[in-house]
Scaffold this active site. Structure first.
Site, PDB file in Angstrom:
ATOM      1  N   ASP A  53       0.840  -1.198   0.000  1.00 49.91           N
ATOM      2  CA  ASP A  53       0.000   0.000   0.000  1.00 49.91           C
ATOM      3  C   ASP A  53       0.878   1.252   0.000  1.00 49.91           C
ATOM      4  O   ASP A  53       1.767   1.398   0.835  1.00 49.91           O
ATOM      5  CB  ASP A  53      -0.915  -0.015   1.218  1.00 49.91           C
ATOM      6  N   SER A  94      -6.474   5.207  -1.099  1.00 51.09           N
ATOM      7  CA  SER A  94      -6.329   3.754  -1.232  1.00 51.09           C
ATOM      8  C   SER A  94      -7.563   3.091  -1.837  1.00 51.09           C
ATOM      9  O   SER A  94      -7.443   2.089  -2.541  1.00 51.09           O
ATOM     10  CB  SER A  94      -6.041   3.114   0.123  1.00 51.09           C
ATOM     11  N   THR A 147      -7.645  -1.313   0.713  1.00 50.65           N
ATOM     12  CA  THR A 147      -6.934  -2.143  -0.261  1.00 50.65           C
ATOM     13  C   THR A 147      -7.459  -3.579  -0.293  1.00 50.65           C
ATOM     14  O   THR A 147      -7.826  -4.061  -1.363  1.00 50.65           O
ATOM     15  CB  THR A 147      -5.416  -2.077  -0.033  1.00 50.65           C
TER      16      THR A 147
END
Length: 175
Positions: A53, A94, A147
């Site tokens: 990430d 994200s 994510t």
């Protein structure tokens, strides 16, 4: 061909450069070594998508120069790039970035598995589950964070944790 289909076609082309499939959808990898260039192809047991990430090419490059050691990224035979920018903002969060990974579409910041009109879009887990491939998610964060959640949920706001969690139960995720 819509954006999602183009995304999956590009993945298949990229994977096809190293892997080949027979009619029963078994994946085979040809591995040649310096010692033996005629080694037999081996069946691939799993394909694992690792997502760091917030990681980009700068972080990968830094790992190659750190401490003058060989980076673990050198062990991966396939490297790919994807443009995961948000459809709504200059800075991508994200949720929008992971939705681009999981579904091949751009969406607004905060959205998970939906397009700009909040219509659910099919993700790669749903695509490959239809052909009998098992799937799983392992995460160092909460599985409801943006994510990992982008691979199973269709939610208009990433803050809707209870809705996201309830969708995991009915998702195509096997593990």
């Amino acid at each position: 061909m819509n954006i999602s289909k183009k995304f999956y076609a590009l993945i298949l082309i990229a994977v096809g450069l190293t892997f080949s499939c027979d009619t029963q959808q078994e994946v085979v990898v040809s591995k040649t070594t310096n010692n033996n260039s005629s080694s037999k192809p081996k069946k691939v047991k799993n394909i694992i998508l690792l997502i760091g990430d917030g990681m980009g090419t700068s972080q990968v490059s830094a790992s190659q120069f750190y401490n003058k050691n060989t980076s673990n990224f050198e062990r991966f035979p396939i490297i790919g790039l994807i443009k995961t920018s948000s459809a709504s903002d200059l800075i991508t969060d994200s949720a929008a970035g992971a939705t681009a990974f999981a579904s091949g579409i751009k969406t607004y910041n905060g959205a998970l598995g939906v397009d700009n009109d909040t219509t659910a879009v099919k993700n790669i887990v749903e695509e490959i589950s239809e052909i009998g491939i098992s799937t799983g998610i392992i995460s160092t964060s909460s599985v409801t964070h943006a994510t990992p959640a982008a691979f199973y949920t269709h939610t208009k706001k990433r803050s809707m944790a209870e809705d996201i969690a309830s969708q995991l139960v009915t998702s195509e995720i096997d593990f």
